[in-house]
Design a protein around this motif. Sequence first.
Motif, PDB file in Angstrom:
ATOM      1  N   ARG A 113       0.836  -1.188   0.000  1.00  0.00           N
ATOM      2  CA  ARG A 113       0.000   0.000   0.000  1.00  0.00           C
ATOM      3  C   ARG A 113       0.870   1.236   0.000  1.00  0.00           C
ATOM      4  N   ALA A 114       0.290   2.354  -0.433  1.00  0.00           N
ATOM      5  CA  ALA A 114       1.032   3.609  -0.451  1.00  0.00           C
ATOM      6  C   ALA A 114       1.309   4.061   0.968  1.00  0.00           C
ATOM      7  N   TRP A 115       2.463   4.680   1.169  1.00  0.00           N
ATOM      8  CA  TRP A 115       2.846   5.148   2.500  1.00  0.00           C
ATOM      9  C   TRP A 115       2.025   6.358   2.889  1.00  0.00           C
ATOM     10  N   GLN A 116       1.643   6.440   4.189  1.00  0.00           N
ATOM     11  CA  GLN A 116       0.922   7.583   4.718  1.00  0.00           C
ATOM     12  C   GLN A 116       1.532   7.988   6.040  1.00  0.00           C
ATOM     13  N   GLN A 117       1.377   9.273   6.396  1.00  0.00           N
ATOM     14  CA  GLN A 117       1.852   9.732   7.691  1.00  0.00           C
ATOM     15  C   GLN A 117       1.086   8.993   8.797  1.00  0.00           C
ATOM     16  N   PRO A 118       1.780   8.602   9.903  1.00  0.00           N
ATOM     17  CA  PRO A 118       1.078   7.916  10.997  1.00  0.00           C
ATOM     18  C   PRO A 118       0.157   8.879  11.730  1.00  0.00           C
ATOM     19  N   LEU A 119      -0.875   8.327  12.348  1.00  0.00           N
ATOM     20  CA  LEU A 119      -1.756   9.140  13.169  1.00  0.00           C
ATOM     21  C   LEU A 119      -0.998   9.638  14.395  1.00  0.00           C
ATOM     22  N   PRO A 120      -1.404  10.768  14.978  1.00  0.00           N
ATOM     23  CA  PRO A 120      -0.714  11.280  16.165  1.00  0.00           C
ATOM     24  C   PRO A 120      -0.701  10.267  17.301  1.00  0.00           C
ATOM     25  N   ASP A 121       0.451  10.182  17.943  1.00  0.00           N
ATOM     26  CA  ASP A 121       0.638   9.314  19.114  1.00  0.00           C
ATOM     27  C   ASP A 121       0.477   7.832  18.811  1.00  0.00           C
ATOM     28  N   MET A 122       0.494   7.459  17.548  1.00  0.00           N
ATOM     29  CA  MET A 122       0.413   6.048  17.190  1.00  0.00           C
ATOM     30  C   MET A 122       1.800   5.557  16.821  1.00  0.00           C
ATOM     31  N   PRO A 123       2.245   4.465  17.411  1.00  0.00           N
ATOM     32  CA  PRO A 123       3.599   3.977  17.100  1.00  0.00           C
ATOM     33  C   PRO A 123       3.689   3.493  15.657  1.00  0.00           C
ATOM     34  N   ALA A 124       4.821   3.808  15.058  1.00  0.00           N
ATOM     35  CA  ALA A 124       5.054   3.345  13.690  1.00  0.00           C
ATOM     36  C   ALA A 124       5.449   1.872  13.721  1.00  0.00           C
ATOM     37  N   PRO A 125       5.134   1.108  12.674  1.00  0.00           N
ATOM     38  CA  PRO A 125       5.563  -0.291  12.621  1.00  0.00           C
ATOM     39  C   PRO A 125       7.066  -0.388  12.476  1.00  0.00           C
ATOM     40  N   PRO A 126       7.653  -1.560  12.704  1.00  0.00           N
ATOM     41  CA  PRO A 126       9.099  -1.716  12.501  1.00  0.00           C
ATOM     42  C   PRO A 126       9.486  -1.313  11.079  1.00  0.00           C
ATOM     43  N   PRO A 127      10.701  -0.756  10.908  1.00  0.00           N
ATOM     44  CA  PRO A 127      11.094  -0.275   9.565  1.00  0.00           C
ATOM     45  C   PRO A 127      10.905  -1.280   8.437  1.00  0.00           C
ATOM     46  N   PRO A 128      11.326  -2.578   8.595  1.00  0.00           N
ATOM     47  CA  PRO A 128      11.113  -3.503   7.465  1.00  0.00           C
ATOM     48  C   PRO A 128       9.645  -3.644   7.091  1.00  0.00           C
ATOM     49  N   THR A 129       8.780  -3.682   8.109  1.00  0.00           N
ATOM     50  CA  THR A 129       7.346  -3.804   7.830  1.00  0.00           C
ATOM     51  C   THR A 129       6.811  -2.554   7.150  1.00  0.00           C
ATOM     52  N   ALA A 130       7.259  -1.387   7.632  1.00  0.00           N
ATOM     53  CA  ALA A 130       6.779  -0.138   7.053  1.00  0.00           C
ATOM     54  C   ALA A 130       7.200  -0.001   5.597  1.00  0.00           C
ATOM     55  N   TRP A 131       8.444  -0.359   5.279  1.00  0.00           N
ATOM     56  CA  TRP A 131       8.905  -0.256   3.888  1.00  0.00           C
ATOM     57  C   TRP A 131       8.163  -1.243   2.999  1.00  0.00           C
ATOM     58  N   ALA A 132       7.854  -2.429   3.543  1.00  0.00           N
ATOM     59  CA  ALA A 132       7.181  -3.451   2.729  1.00  0.00           C
ATOM     60  C   ALA A 132       5.770  -3.038   2.343  1.00  0.00           C
ATOM     61  N   ARG A 133       5.188  -2.092   3.076  1.00  0.00           N
ATOM     62  CA  ARG A 133       3.819  -1.662   2.796  1.00  0.00           C
ATOM     63  C   ARG A 133       3.733  -0.629   1.670  1.00  0.00           C
ATOM     64  N   ILE A 134       4.870  -0.133   1.218  1.00  0.00           N
ATOM     65  CA  ILE A 134       4.865   0.918   0.197  1.00  0.00           C
ATOM     66  C   ILE A 134       4.965   0.291  -1.190  1.00  0.00           C
ATOM     67  N   ALA A 135       4.148   0.783  -2.098  1.00  0.00           N
ATOM     68  CA  ALA A 135       4.222   0.326  -3.485  1.00  0.00           C
ATOM     69  C   ALA A 135       5.508   0.848  -4.128  1.00  0.00           C
TER      70      ALA A 135
ATOM     71  N   ASP B  94      18.362   1.540  10.503  1.00  0.00           N
ATOM     72  CA  ASP B  94      17.124   1.261  11.237  1.00  0.00           C
ATOM     73  C   ASP B  94      16.131   2.411  11.095  1.00  0.00           C
ATOM     74  N   LEU B  95      16.024   2.966   9.888  1.00  0.00           N
ATOM     75  CA  LEU B  95      15.115   4.065   9.615  1.00  0.00           C
ATOM     76  C   LEU B  95      13.954   3.573   8.769  1.00  0.00           C
ATOM     77  N   GLY B  96      12.747   3.961   9.169  1.00  0.00           N
ATOM     78  CA  GLY B  96      11.564   3.652   8.390  1.00  0.00           C
ATOM     79  C   GLY B  96      11.149   4.834   7.543  1.00  0.00           C
ATOM     80  N   PRO B  97      10.066   4.713   6.790  1.00  0.00           N
ATOM     81  CA  PRO B  97       9.597   5.825   5.961  1.00  0.00           C
ATOM     82  C   PRO B  97       9.276   7.080   6.776  1.00  0.00           C
ATOM     83  N   ASP B  98       8.704   6.893   7.982  1.00  0.00           N
ATOM     84  CA  ASP B  98       8.378   8.047   8.815  1.00  0.00           C
ATOM     85  C   ASP B  98       9.645   8.809   9.197  1.00  0.00           C
ATOM     86  N   ASP B  99      10.684   8.054   9.553  1.00  0.00           N
ATOM     87  CA  ASP B  99      11.949   8.703   9.928  1.00  0.00           C
ATOM     88  C   ASP B  99      12.536   9.469   8.745  1.00  0.00           C
ATOM     89  N   LEU B 100      12.460   8.857   7.564  1.00  0.00           N
ATOM     90  CA  LEU B 100      13.037   9.503   6.384  1.00  0.00           C
ATOM     91  C   LEU B 100      12.260  10.771   6.027  1.00  0.00           C
TER      92      LEU B 100
END
Length: 285
Positions: free
Chosen positions: A3-25, A45-51
């Motif tokens: 799925r396309a990457w989206q900004q996380p909701l406030p105060d919601m933890p981001a998934p682990p970086p490998p999982t977060a990257w795998a969700r992006i088309a 150890d950076l995910g899309p949110d960190d980048l």
Amino acid sequence: MSRAWQQPLPDMPAPPPPTAWARIAVPRGYEPQWRRLVDAALELDLGPDDLAAQGLDPLTRAREWKPATVALYSKVARYGGLALPIAPTPEPDPQELDLRPLTQVRGDDPEHLRSVAWCALALGWPAPVGIFRSLRRDQVRATARRLLVSTDDGEWAVPGALAAWHAWEATRDRFPALAASPWVLPALRRGPGLDSRIGGRLSTQALQTTFTKHARNTVRSLRASAAPSRREAVEELAAVYRDLSYDSYRRLALAAGAPPVSARGVVRATRAVHRSSARAARLAG
């Protein structure tokens, strides 16, 4: 399904970086560059949110990326949906550069002759790398004084490229797979792809790598043959050639007066001419 990457909701933890990257088309057409970008981010150890929050600065420092590389990967990241600032593609420095050594035949190696023919043709017909990738041999015709290139956009006369073109064509005739290939810049060896073959069409990335290799080989040749009186000039040229990309080569050819083949790069080349003219006026005044 990715799925396309989206900004996380406030105060919601981001998934682990490998999982977060795998969700992006993965951006179509930029799969290798995307994979290298993700690998570089995961090393830190950076995910899309960190980048998206930090930009490419951590990756640039860790990998020692040059400005042109940063510009490329910031573009690829935006194609993947990450809200990164636009990194301008750096202009070659100096704006005026002697490109003729890249068009001179220095041996009979097929890879060298293919690169020389490309550079000689691009010096007078500075097409983007994607157009050269799909340029067919029947679109290039040699006359007694110049090459004629015909495309759907028109016809161009290219002076100064006959020697390089004939050397490359003569070498191709020695190898049946190359002689039968319809492409001006065919593959000289099989690559990792299942449909890769000698004489097949090269990828854009392979052509860019080919140009970089040719520029660096030219540096070695210039150093080996330089007279003592020209050592300093050769070292100055070598310093620029080491980081020269095909896009920069093309813009320099446009800035030197070659007719534009497409709109891409023309504005930047015009700016380069204006800067060079202004600098010359200041020095004269």
